[in-house]
Structure formats: C-alpha cells, structure tokens
Design a protein around this motif. Structure first.
Motif, PDB file in Angstrom:
ATOM      1  N   ARG A  59       0.897  -1.165  -0.095  1.00  0.00           N
ATOM      2  CA  ARG A  59       0.044  -0.008   0.035  1.00  0.00           C
ATOM      3  C   ARG A  59       0.778   1.268   0.030  1.00  0.00           C
ATOM      4  NH1 ARG A  59      -2.991  -1.660   4.754  1.00  0.00           N
ATOM      5  NH2 ARG A  59      -1.032  -1.125   5.742  1.00  0.00           N
ATOM      6  N   TYR A  60       0.517   2.637  -0.343  1.00  0.00           N
ATOM      7  CA  TYR A  60       0.946   3.634  -0.194  1.00  0.00           C
ATOM      8  C   TYR A  60       0.128   4.694   0.313  1.00  0.00           C
ATOM      9  CZ  TYR A  60       2.918   8.158  -1.740  1.00  0.00           C
ATOM     10  OH  TYR A  60       3.480   9.406  -1.667  1.00  0.00           O
ATOM     11  N   PHE A  61       0.656   5.206   1.295  1.00  0.00           N
ATOM     12  CA  PHE A  61      -0.028   6.410   2.269  1.00  0.00           C
ATOM     13  C   PHE A  61       0.474   7.600   1.960  1.00  0.00           C
ATOM     14  CE2 PHE A  61      -0.514   2.409   4.286  1.00  0.00           C
ATOM     15  CZ  PHE A  61      -2.046   2.221   4.400  1.00  0.00           C
ATOM     16  N   GLU A  62      -0.340   8.423   1.925  1.00  0.00           N
ATOM     17  CA  GLU A  62       0.334  10.127   1.884  1.00  0.00           C
ATOM     18  C   GLU A  62      -0.490  10.911   2.562  1.00  0.00           C
ATOM     19  OE1 GLU A  62       2.109  11.410  -2.000  1.00  0.00           O
ATOM     20  OE2 GLU A  62       0.680  13.214  -1.604  1.00  0.00           O
ATOM     21  N   LEU A  63       0.459  11.510   3.353  1.00  0.00           N
ATOM     22  CA  LEU A  63      -0.265  12.580   4.497  1.00  0.00           C
ATOM     23  C   LEU A  63      -0.067  13.943   4.086  1.00  0.00           C
ATOM     24  CD1 LEU A  63       0.553   9.687   5.964  1.00  0.00           C
ATOM     25  CD2 LEU A  63       1.053  11.217   7.967  1.00  0.00           C
ATOM     26  N   GLU A  64      -0.863  14.796   4.194  1.00  0.00           N
ATOM     27  CA  GLU A  64      -0.746  16.571   3.757  1.00  0.00           C
ATOM     28  C   GLU A  64       0.067  16.709   4.799  1.00  0.00           C
ATOM     29  OE1 GLU A  64      -4.594  18.294   3.197  1.00  0.00           O
ATOM     30  OE2 GLU A  64      -5.346  16.750   2.105  1.00  0.00           O
ATOM     31  N   HIS A  74      -1.141  -3.648  16.735  1.00  0.00           N
ATOM     32  CA  HIS A  74      -1.650  -4.846  16.315  1.00  0.00           C
ATOM     33  C   HIS A  74      -0.427  -6.100  16.305  1.00  0.00           C
ATOM     34  CE1 HIS A  74       0.325  -3.207  12.668  1.00  0.00           C
ATOM     35  NE2 HIS A  74      -0.434  -2.300  12.738  1.00  0.00           N
ATOM     36  N   ALA A  75      -1.154  -7.358  15.984  1.00  0.00           N
ATOM     37  CA  ALA A  75      -0.110  -8.579  16.214  1.00  0.00           C
ATOM     38  C   ALA A  75       0.856  -8.368  14.887  1.00  0.00           C
ATOM     39  CB  ALA A  75      -0.836  -9.818  16.489  1.00  0.00           C
ATOM     40  N   HIS A  76       0.294  -8.181  13.909  1.00  0.00           N
ATOM     41  CA  HIS A  76       1.227  -8.084  12.597  1.00  0.00           C
ATOM     42  C   HIS A  76       2.256  -7.044  12.432  1.00  0.00           C
ATOM     43  CE1 HIS A  76      -2.083  -5.486  11.341  1.00  0.00           C
ATOM     44  NE2 HIS A  76      -1.199  -5.005  10.441  1.00  0.00           N
ATOM     45  N   ALA A  77       3.291  -7.500  11.909  1.00  0.00           N
ATOM     46  CA  ALA A  77       4.387  -6.441  11.613  1.00  0.00           C
ATOM     47  C   ALA A  77       4.120  -5.633  10.684  1.00  0.00           C
ATOM     48  CB  ALA A  77       5.785  -7.276  11.558  1.00  0.00           C
ATOM     49  N   HIS A  78       4.704  -4.393  10.385  1.00  0.00           N
ATOM     50  CA  HIS A  78       4.891  -3.307   9.392  1.00  0.00           C
ATOM     51  C   HIS A  78       6.201  -3.266   8.985  1.00  0.00           C
ATOM     52  CE1 HIS A  78       0.876  -0.545  10.196  1.00  0.00           C
ATOM     53  NE2 HIS A  78       0.750  -1.751   9.485  1.00  0.00           N
ATOM     54  N   VAL A  79       6.346  -2.959   7.561  1.00  0.00           N
ATOM     55  CA  VAL A  79       7.558  -2.563   7.039  1.00  0.00           C
ATOM     56  C   VAL A  79       7.042  -1.124   6.228  1.00  0.00           C
ATOM     57  CG1 VAL A  79       9.466  -2.818   5.543  1.00  0.00           C
ATOM     58  CG2 VAL A  79       8.739  -4.478   7.058  1.00  0.00           C
ATOM     59  N   VAL A  80       7.553  -0.183   6.596  1.00  0.00           N
ATOM     60  CA  VAL A  80       7.358   1.123   6.045  1.00  0.00           C
ATOM     61  C   VAL A  80       8.626   1.752   5.226  1.00  0.00           C
ATOM     62  CG1 VAL A  80       6.885   3.634   6.495  1.00  0.00           C
ATOM     63  CG2 VAL A  80       5.206   1.704   7.334  1.00  0.00           C
ATOM     64  N   ILE A  81       8.460   2.115   4.048  1.00  0.00           N
ATOM     65  CA  ILE A  81       9.441   2.833   3.380  1.00  0.00           C
ATOM     66  C   ILE A  81       9.170   4.073   3.085  1.00  0.00           C
ATOM     67  CG2 ILE A  81      11.050   2.630   1.270  1.00  0.00           C
ATOM     68  CD1 ILE A  81      10.041  -0.216   0.815  1.00  0.00           C
ATOM     69  N   ILE A 127       3.977  -2.127   3.663  1.00  0.00           N
ATOM     70  CA  ILE A 127       4.275  -3.670   3.317  1.00  0.00           C
ATOM     71  C   ILE A 127       3.561  -4.443   4.636  1.00  0.00           C
ATOM     72  CG2 ILE A 127       5.131  -5.640   2.222  1.00  0.00           C
ATOM     73  CD1 ILE A 127       7.548  -3.463   1.712  1.00  0.00           C
ATOM     74  N   VAL A 128       2.643  -5.312   4.390  1.00  0.00           N
ATOM     75  CA  VAL A 128       1.995  -6.035   5.272  1.00  0.00           C
ATOM     76  C   VAL A 128       1.634  -7.484   4.959  1.00  0.00           C
ATOM     77  CG1 VAL A 128       0.984  -4.135   6.855  1.00  0.00           C
ATOM     78  CG2 VAL A 128      -0.550  -5.234   4.677  1.00  0.00           C
ATOM     79  N   ASP A 129       1.368  -8.181   5.961  1.00  0.00           N
ATOM     80  CA  ASP A 129       1.121  -9.792   5.581  1.00  0.00           C
ATOM     81  C   ASP A 129      -0.244  -9.683   5.190  1.00  0.00           C
ATOM     82  OD1 ASP A 129       3.384 -10.730   6.585  1.00  0.00           O
ATOM     83  OD2 ASP A 129       2.410 -11.495   8.524  1.00  0.00           O
ATOM     84  N   ALA A 130      -0.733 -10.804   4.000  1.00  0.00           N
ATOM     85  CA  ALA A 130      -2.076 -10.410   3.582  1.00  0.00           C
ATOM     86  C   ALA A 130      -3.185 -10.806   4.580  1.00  0.00           C
ATOM     87  CB  ALA A 130      -2.234 -11.386   2.145  1.00  0.00           C
TER      88      ALA A 130
END
Lengths: 157, 157
Positions: A59-64, A74-81, A127-130
């Motif tokens: 996914r891509y997130f953009e913040l103003e 949450h229980a799942h891990a995140h990877v953010v670039i 990026i997250v687990d499906a």
C-alpha cells in the motif's frame, strides 16, 4: 477472481498525492474512533486487490502537511519505506525522523504513528502480511508515552 | 535468534550503491550459471535476516550502468519498486521502461529480467514471500522470446 497477470504499475509523481496507473485513491479509514484519530491521509493499494499470488500486500499512504495516521497497535508487523517528503514515526515512547528511503520495521504490538513534517506531503509504502489482524487502540499508558514523544491523538487522561 | 524489535533502517543516498544502516552489501549470487548470467549487481537484505515476524522479505538491488539481473522464472511472485535511475524489466516477450516508484508485479512462472539503462545506477526494492522456491532457468523458447525483447543472456540456440 482469476490470478493476476504480470503488470507494470506506473507512478505519476506530478500529482498530489502521488498516484499509480489504475490504482484507486481511497479514504484511509471509514470515520474516526476515540484515541485513534487520524488527519489528512489517503491510501492506495498497489498490490493486494487483484488476486495477486503474494503473501503480502503493498500500500501507499500519503499525508498532507500536518497529517498523521492513527496511533495504534496490532499483532502483525509492518514494514514502511518513506518515499516523499519528511516525516516522523513514533514507536512506543520514541520518535524518529524519516526521509526518502528510510525504512522502518514495526514489530508486533508496538504502538506506532506516522506524522508529516514540513511543507511537503509525506508519502510512504507500507508492506503487510495479506492475512493480518485488525489494528487496536493503545492502552492509556501507551498513549501517554506516545504523546510525550509527539504522537497526536485525543487520548483521555 | 530472538524476535526482531522495531527499528529504523536509515538510507545513505550519497553512496553508490545506496546503502542502509547496519545492512550488509552482498554479492547478487554465488557465481554464474549458463543461461542465467548476470552483470554488475549487488544485493542488500533490509528485512528478512533478523527474525522479523513478517511473511515477506524486503531486499534492495542495485545495478551499475549496463548491469542486469538473471533471466529466470520461479513459482513465487515478485513485487519490484524502482527507486534509483532508469531501467527496464523484461516480462515474457515484452520490455517496459521503469523509473523511480514505477512498480511491477511479476506473476508466478513469468520469465523476467531487470536491466539498467542510462548513465546512473538502477536501484530497486524487491519484495518476496519469506518461503519461496529457487529460481530456475527459462526454456530455450522462453529465452529466445525474452532475448528478442532485449533480455541479456548467453542462451544456447
């Protein structure tokens, strides 16, 4: 849905937010929730909605400027670039600055929030687990520690 | 190995190749193999070697000008995000240009190769399932089709 074929997803970087060919720009979340407020953020799912055969979604997130994601865990891990502008990540009781290509691994159950700094939008891939659990609000104590590090929310005292 | 804690992996973009804090720069592969030749490419594993709790790994590959990855195929899918310079991806019998933030989904068993174009290095992230099969050489027919699209290799006729 039939399995996805190989495809190129072209970036359009003269837009705000950055967009990708044939990727829909969505609301970050439906509505606000106490303690998990968010501001000025949009979501795009590049990989994960077309029966792709990966165990993860992109996914891509953009913040103003001034925007922030929900403070949550949450229980799942995140990877953010990080890829656009300047921002910050709050992890537990600490904040770290992020700029393009800085990458963060968010371990399970870590309270975290992303915030845009400066005059430009702050954009990042996540990026997250499906298969993953739903985010949860942080505890009052976690909220106070995160707020002391600069997290934005309306946690009760 | 104990589970990885949350961590920031800082990008150093004044280097060639781009590097990240505490990430080792590795050989792309050990040695060459007929039909799967590669040239001037290095690998860095940002997420996947420290007992992270994700179902995927995040790697960064950088090709010097004129460099290319192996022409190969496998059962697992790839997601590649271009971040530095200009390049091309060959998918089956077609080539597509890639520049920063262009993203490609490589479906299972698609013969594929990444090539650097221009005078600058071509760098990209590659996200893959943590559990995956080993790449295989393409068939002679697949090799001929890919070569006609610009793939580099020494496939036998």
């Amino acid at each position: 849905m039939p399995a996805s074929k190989s495809r190129l997803i072209c970036a359009q970087k003269d837009h705000t937010p950055y967009t990708w060919s044939e990727v829909e720009c969505e609301a970050y979340k439906q509505g606000q929730e106490a303690g998990r407020e968010w501001k000025s953020i949009v979501r795009q799912v590049l990989v994960g909605k077309q029966a792709e055969e990966t165990s993860f979604h992109l996914r891509y997130f953009e913040l103003e400027p001034g925007g922030y994601s929900s403070l949550e865990k949450h229980a799942h891990a995140h990877v953010v670039i990080a890829v656009r502008g300047q921002g910050r990540v709050v992890l537990n009781d600490k904040a770290r600055e992020m700029q393009a290509l800085d990458t963060v691994y968010v371990a399970p159950w870590t309270p975290h929030q992303f915030l845009a700094d400066g005059d430009e939008p702050f954009g990042f891939f996540c990026i997250v687990d499906a298969e993953r659990d739903r985010p949860q609000p942080v505890s009052p104590r976690e909220g106070r520690l995160a707020q002391a590090a600069g997290a934005q929310s309306d946690m009760p005292d």
